[in-house]
Design an enzyme around this catalytic site. Structure first.
Site, PDB file in Angstrom:
ATOM      1  N   HIS A   1       0.849  -1.202   0.000  1.00  0.00           N
ATOM      2  CA  HIS A   1       0.000   0.000   0.000  1.00  0.00           C
ATOM      3  C   HIS A   1       0.882   1.249   0.000  1.00  0.00           C
ATOM      4  O   HIS A   1       2.061   1.215   0.382  1.00  0.00           O
ATOM      5  CB  HIS A   1      -0.925   0.002   1.228  1.00  0.00           C
ATOM      6  CG  HIS A   1      -0.170  -0.056   2.523  1.00  0.00           C
ATOM      7  ND1 HIS A   1       0.506   1.023   3.051  1.00  0.00           N
ATOM      8  CD2 HIS A   1       0.038  -1.075   3.378  1.00  0.00           C
ATOM      9  CE1 HIS A   1       1.095   0.672   4.174  1.00  0.00           C
ATOM     10  NE2 HIS A   1       0.839  -0.605   4.402  1.00  0.00           N
TER      11      HIS A   1
ATOM     12  N   ASP B   1       4.001  -4.532   3.692  1.00  0.00           N
ATOM     13  CA  ASP B   1       5.432  -4.834   3.755  1.00  0.00           C
ATOM     14  C   ASP B   1       5.654  -6.268   4.220  1.00  0.00           C
ATOM     15  O   ASP B   1       6.548  -6.956   3.747  1.00  0.00           O
ATOM     16  CB  ASP B   1       6.179  -3.842   4.673  1.00  0.00           C
ATOM     17  CG  ASP B   1       5.571  -3.700   6.062  1.00  0.00           C
ATOM     18  OD1 ASP B   1       4.540  -4.336   6.355  1.00  0.00           O
ATOM     19  OD2 ASP B   1       6.129  -2.917   6.858  1.00  0.00           O
TER      20      ASP B   1
END
Length: 463
Positions: free
Chosen positions: A80, A362
């Site tokens: 994102h 991540d």
């Protein structure tokens, strides 16, 4: 993986490293470059790369192939975009970031207003539950925790437009009258991942027909679907967390810094550390907002540099000790297995799912990078993109090859399954069978033990 494990990983994995504020040449590098990069690890340089502040459109290596190769399918994994922190530094004022989308505010993208307009028409779109209850774009005057910012939207509009120019305009991956089954879209249940996916999709397919868009919900940050139960993976994770804890104990400067910051905000050091202050500090840093002050003093850039430097050291040791690699091989296997399945169907001439998009975190990309052997790749910055391209040789139609790109850089020959191939082949890509063999067999060989499949590797005794 449940939300708690994902949050643990936010602590566990250095929240470090990735683009901008530097020259266009060094900005797009993901592997250390001894010529253009600081000789000693510079925490400020690394933090700027991590912020990935949109500026000029970057050049990229996606879609590069000899003219006799045909692009068959593309599989895109994104982190994102820029978000508001997930943690608050205790007893300080939250950084004031506006999460509405405003045309005359930087960073800006020419498609920003059209994106907002198009999203406002999509409120009745059919997404898999619980995605259908999420807002389609950020809209709070003071950002909520973890909310995508305008920077995050612009990062992915830019990514989408870049991929449109290469894959649609140049390579005609999708026909003009593309159908819903030619896209595969999947996201976790966070507004920031859904909105990032929609921003990239809007840059890629402007003014798309809402009836053709269907996002699937992925409950796990590892995108492991029905294969998430893996006790050995969790054991690797526990050992890796222990390694990280012991490294932190050895760092007296880090402890001193946490102590100073705890005094400034008037809480016990343990409470400050548990609040993961680097997450909030990165938001201040990326948005050029002053670090917080109290009557006892100010958190400052020196504190930031010490914590950031420790993260970089932690990442270095993480690579050396290989515990995280074990976690990654098991953590990334389900999503890689799904991807090669999709590629193999495309080689048979199937026209479904030619463009796959996974909007993730991540803690999704990092294990995939590690599992592929891309140990030198920088930690996933905001709006990082990892792309698998599948190509067909028109001169030998039965032969298919893959290219792997990270933030626009071709890393195919840095992967563990293809690092030697280019020495005896002139082709700028890797045979698909190398990737298939890696996922079906070599990932388990790399773990040691006798397991030759995912279930056995996950339930190995005596680890």
């Amino acid at each position: 993986m449940d939300v708690l494990t994902a949050l643990l990983l936010v602590h566990l994995i250095p929240v470090s490293t990735a683009k901008n504020g530097v020259s266009s040449k060094s900005r797009k590098r993901i592997m250390p470059d001894p010529v253009t990069e600081p000789p000693v690890t510079d925490p400020i340089y690394e933090a700027l790369l991590y912020c990935n502040i949109p500026s000029v459109a970057e050049r990229s290596m996606e879609g590069h192939a000899p003219h006799h190769f045909k692009l068959v399918s593309v599989h895109v994994f994104i982190r994102h975009g820029d978000r508001y922190p997930l943690y608050v530094i205790p007893k300080t004022k939250r950084p004031e970031i506006d999460c509405t989308l405003v045309a005359n505010r930087k960073p800006y993208h020419p498609k920003l207003e059209a994106f907002v307009s198009h999203m406002s028409k999509g409120s009745g779109a059919s997404f898999e539950s619980p995605l259908n209850s999420l807002p389609l774009y950020p809209n709070h005057p003071l950002c909520e925790m973890g909310e995508l910012t305008q920077t995050g939207v612009v990062q992915h509009l830019q990514n989408g437009q870049l991929l449109r120019d290469i894959y649609l305009k140049k390579h005609k991956l999708l026909p003009n009258d593309w159908s819903a089954d030619q896209l595969y879209l999947e996201t976790t249940g966070k507004s920031r991942t859904l909105q990032s996916g929609l921003a990239l999709l809007y840059g890629f397919l402007p003014d798309f027909d809402w009836k053709k868009i269907y996002f699937r919900h992925q409950p796990s940050a590892l995108f492991c679907s029905g294969s998430c139960y893996c006790p050995v993976r969790n054991q690797y994770l526990e050992k890796e967390q222990r390694r990280q804890y012991l490294l932190r104990l050895k760092n007296s400067q880090l402890e001193k810094t946490y102590g100073e910051m705890a005094k400034i905000v008037d809480v016990p050091t343990k409470q400050l550390r548990a609040a993961n202050p680097i997450d909030s500090m990165l938001c201040h840093f990326c948005h050029n907002v002053s670090f917080p002050c109290t009557r006892n003093g100010c958190v400052d850039m020196e504190h930031f540099k010490v914590i950031k430097t420790h993260q970089i050291e932690d990442e270095r040791e993480r690579r050396e000790k290989k515990l995280y690699l074990g976690y990654s091989l098991l953590g990334a296997h389900p999503i890689l297995n799904q991807t090669i399945g999709r590629m193999q169907r495309a080689t048979e001439g199937r026209k479904e799912e030619l463009f796959a998009l996974y909007s993730a975190h991540d803690v999704t990309l990092s294990p995939v990078l590690s599992a592929l052997g891309l140990s030198e790749a920088r930690f996933p910055r905001f709006a990082a993109r990892l792309i698998f391209e599948l190509w067909q040789d028109r001169e030998k139609p039965s032969e298919h090859s893959v290219r792997i790109l990270y933030n626009g850089v071709d890393v195919t020959f840095h992967t563990s399954f293809c690092q030697d191939h280019h020495k005896h082949s002139p082709k700028p890509m890797c045979p698909l069978e190398n990737l298939v063999r890696f996922v079906k067999r070599d990932m388990f060989v790399a773990l040691g033990g006798s397991g030759t499949n995912y279930y056995d590797a996950c339930h190995r005794e005596g680890f």
